[in-house]
Design a protein around this motif. Sequence first.
Motif, mmCIF file in Angstrom:
data_model
loop_
_atom_site.group_PDB
_atom_site.id
_atom_site.type_symbol
_atom_site.label_atom_id
_atom_site.label_comp_id
_atom_site.label_asym_id
_atom_site.label_seq_id
_atom_site.Cartn_x
_atom_site.Cartn_y
_atom_site.Cartn_z
ATOM 1 N N ASP A 1 43.052 52.478 15.165
ATOM 2 C CA ASP A 1 42.975 51.624 16.348
ATOM 3 C C ASP A 1 44.140 51.875 17.306
ATOM 4 O OD1 ASP A 1 44.957 50.481 14.811
ATOM 5 O OD2 ASP A 1 43.979 48.536 14.596
ATOM 6 N N ALA A 2 45.189 52.496 16.820
ATOM 7 C CA ALA A 2 46.306 52.832 17.701
ATOM 8 C C ALA A 2 45.945 53.910 18.716
ATOM 9 C CB ALA A 2 47.507 53.286 16.871
ATOM 10 N N ASP A 3 44.819 54.599 18.496
ATOM 11 C CA ASP A 3 44.391 55.668 19.402
ATOM 12 C C ASP A 3 43.595 55.156 20.597
ATOM 13 O OD1 ASP A 3 45.524 57.640 17.779
ATOM 14 O OD2 ASP A 3 43.702 57.829 16.572
ATOM 15 N N TYR A 4 43.123 53.915 20.543
ATOM 16 C CA TYR A 4 42.220 53.431 21.591
ATOM 17 C C TYR A 4 42.870 53.495 22.974
ATOM 18 C CZ TYR A 4 39.643 51.391 17.618
ATOM 19 O OH TYR A 4 38.964 51.192 16.445
ATOM 20 N N ALA A 5 44.001 52.849 23.119
ATOM 21 C CA ALA A 5 44.656 52.801 24.430
ATOM 22 C C ALA A 5 45.074 54.188 24.928
ATOM 23 C CB ALA A 5 45.851 51.849 24.387
ATOM 24 N N PRO A 6 45.702 55.021 24.103
ATOM 25 C CA PRO A 6 46.057 56.371 24.589
ATOM 26 C C PRO A 6 44.848 57.210 24.996
ATOM 27 C CG PRO A 6 47.318 55.836 22.617
ATOM 28 C CD PRO A 6 46.292 54.759 22.775
ATOM 29 N N MET B 1 35.712 46.822 18.866
ATOM 30 C CA MET B 1 37.104 46.974 18.469
ATOM 31 C C MET B 1 37.966 47.529 19.597
ATOM 32 S SD MET B 1 36.581 48.343 14.553
ATOM 33 C CE MET B 1 38.344 48.280 14.161
ATOM 34 N N LEU B 2 37.331 48.123 20.611
ATOM 35 C CA LEU B 2 38.059 48.670 21.753
ATOM 36 C C LEU B 2 38.182 47.670 22.897
ATOM 37 C CD1 LEU B 2 36.743 51.269 20.238
ATOM 38 C CD2 LEU B 2 37.332 52.458 22.343
ATOM 39 N N ALA B 3 37.782 46.420 22.695
ATOM 40 C CA ALA B 3 37.696 45.457 23.800
ATOM 41 C C ALA B 3 39.042 45.230 24.482
ATOM 42 C CB ALA B 3 37.115 44.138 23.302
ATOM 43 N N ASP B 4 40.074 44.961 23.719
ATOM 44 C CA ASP B 4 41.378 44.670 24.325
ATOM 45 C C ASP B 4 41.911 45.875 25.091
ATOM 46 O OD1 ASP B 4 41.318 42.113 23.313
ATOM 47 O OD2 ASP B 4 42.591 42.570 21.581
ATOM 48 N N ALA B 5 41.814 47.036 24.481
ATOM 49 C CA ALA B 5 42.304 48.246 25.140
ATOM 50 C C ALA B 5 41.499 48.548 26.396
ATOM 51 C CB ALA B 5 42.240 49.424 24.173
ATOM 52 N N THR B 6 40.188 48.304 26.340
ATOM 53 C CA THR B 6 39.334 48.564 27.506
ATOM 54 C C THR B 6 39.649 47.589 28.630
ATOM 55 O OG1 THR B 6 37.572 49.412 26.076
ATOM 56 C CG2 THR B 6 36.947 48.722 28.304
ATOM 57 N N ARG B 7 39.850 46.334 28.291
ATOM 58 C CA ARG B 7 40.204 45.337 29.308
ATOM 59 C C ARG B 7 41.497 45.731 30.017
ATOM 60 N NH1 ARG B 7 40.337 41.579 26.227
ATOM 61 N NH2 ARG B 7 38.281 40.632 26.536
ATOM 62 N N ILE C 1 31.409 49.218 27.947
ATOM 63 C CA ILE C 1 31.746 49.021 26.545
ATOM 64 C C ILE C 1 30.509 48.562 25.796
ATOM 65 C CG2 ILE C 1 32.597 46.669 26.999
ATOM 66 C CD1 ILE C 1 34.603 47.178 24.650
ATOM 67 N N VAL C 2 30.325 49.112 24.610
ATOM 68 C CA VAL C 2 29.193 48.785 23.750
ATOM 69 C C VAL C 2 29.592 47.673 22.784
ATOM 70 C CG1 VAL C 2 27.676 49.667 21.934
ATOM 71 C CG2 VAL C 2 28.198 51.089 23.930
ATOM 72 N N ASP C 3 28.727 46.685 22.652
ATOM 73 C CA ASP C 3 28.887 45.604 21.668
ATOM 74 C C ASP C 3 30.035 44.653 21.976
ATOM 75 O OD1 ASP C 3 26.674 46.054 20.160
ATOM 76 O OD2 ASP C 3 27.698 46.942 18.457
ATOM 77 N N ASP C 4 30.342 44.470 23.232
ATOM 78 C CA ASP C 4 31.307 43.440 23.614
ATOM 79 C C ASP C 4 30.917 42.877 24.970
ATOM 80 O OD1 ASP C 4 34.167 42.181 23.147
ATOM 81 O OD2 ASP C 4 34.066 42.806 25.249
ATOM 82 N N ILE D 1 34.488 55.613 32.095
ATOM 83 C CA ILE D 1 34.934 55.727 30.704
ATOM 84 C C ILE D 1 34.130 54.725 29.880
ATOM 85 C CG2 ILE D 1 36.883 55.614 29.125
ATOM 86 C CD1 ILE D 1 38.724 56.012 31.580
ATOM 87 N N ILE D 2 33.525 55.210 28.802
ATOM 88 C CA ILE D 2 32.658 54.374 27.963
ATOM 89 C C ILE D 2 33.321 54.188 26.606
ATOM 90 C CG2 ILE D 2 30.373 54.125 26.922
ATOM 91 C CD1 ILE D 2 29.274 55.922 29.129
ATOM 92 N N SER D 3 33.539 52.937 26.220
ATOM 93 C CA SER D 3 34.160 52.587 24.941
ATOM 94 C C SER D 3 33.071 52.217 23.943
ATOM 95 C CB SER D 3 35.107 51.400 25.125
ATOM 96 O OG SER D 3 36.145 51.704 26.030
ATOM 97 N N ILE D 4 33.155 52.772 22.744
ATOM 98 C CA ILE D 4 32.115 52.553 21.752
ATOM 99 C C ILE D 4 32.601 51.559 20.692
ATOM 100 C CG2 ILE D 4 30.532 53.633 20.125
ATOM 101 C CD1 ILE D 4 30.178 54.399 23.104
#
Length: 356
Positions: A91-96, A115-121, A134-137, A109-112
Amino acid sequence: MKRRITALMMAAAMCMSLVACGGSNTSTTENNNTAESGSAAAKDASDLKIGLVTDVGGVNDGSFNQTAWEGMERAGKDFGVTVNYLESSTDADYAPNLETFADEEYDMIISIGYMLADATRNAAEQNPDIKFAIVDDATIDLPNVTCLMFRAEQASYLAGYVAGKTTKTNNIGYVAGMANETMNQFGYGYCAGALDAKPDVKIQQFNANSFGDAATGKTMANTAITNGADVIFHAAAATGLGVIEACHEAGVYAIGVDSDQSGISPDTVLTSAMKRVDNAVYDAIESLVNGTLESSVHTYDLAEGGVDIAPSKDLIADDVVAEVEEVKQKIIDGEIEVPADKESFEAKYGDVYELD
């Protein structure tokens, strides 16, 4: 046969990122905040760049992330856009990963995965001129974010119905990748379908707490098999590959998730609860190309073909196939309301779901 299934799984993991397939369908819109067209819509399609960031399952998970990438690849071919992906090992890779695409001035940019919700926001707030999906959020309410949701409980209800009608031991299993609001939709639907098909069926339930741990998936499936299960459903992405392997070795049925996973083990995978992430991703890119992308919540359901069970039905008895088609139509017509949360599930079935 063990060597055969292992080889099949390794081959799938090595090459599926090169395979393009998918499709498009319409979607409902629950929120109507129309995004500004922005610079992306003014570009030629050939100038657009779209990036995909996976969750920890990786792009070769045989499931969720892989299906999304297949939709991306098809969109790339159909519309001439440039598509690329970055995998997240933790999960540390999401934001980078999101930042990498933003720094390279990707148009979308599409987040799958949720679990990527915070980083995507955070990325969307910092880059208002870039479109995000983003998928599933559905928690991100920003003018440059599109949320892609699914009635996963409808597909898993059908899978559970098949399991209930197929089991000979009156004992089935369920392996979840995580236990939370989003993933529990799979569990509620599966348990509801199984109990409607066979009210006294035993349902063994396991939480792997990982989407990328095939060894744990296999261990949990073996535990269920030892305790009498002869059909096991997984909603666990790459963790589920271990479930399928265990079922193959034991000679019992597995039920796949997200995509048609029968190709992994044709004599083992009874069906799959499909969530057409490929369609959703394809639709989002098509809307970007057409300049009609909205910052809203799009929900894909059974009526639209956004969820379903797999078309491969060779291992399902003909009478069960016919019953499932009837059940499917009743869901579409509203005669069957599939529970998607704890309250609605327990109102009909009681306190038998163990993972929430």
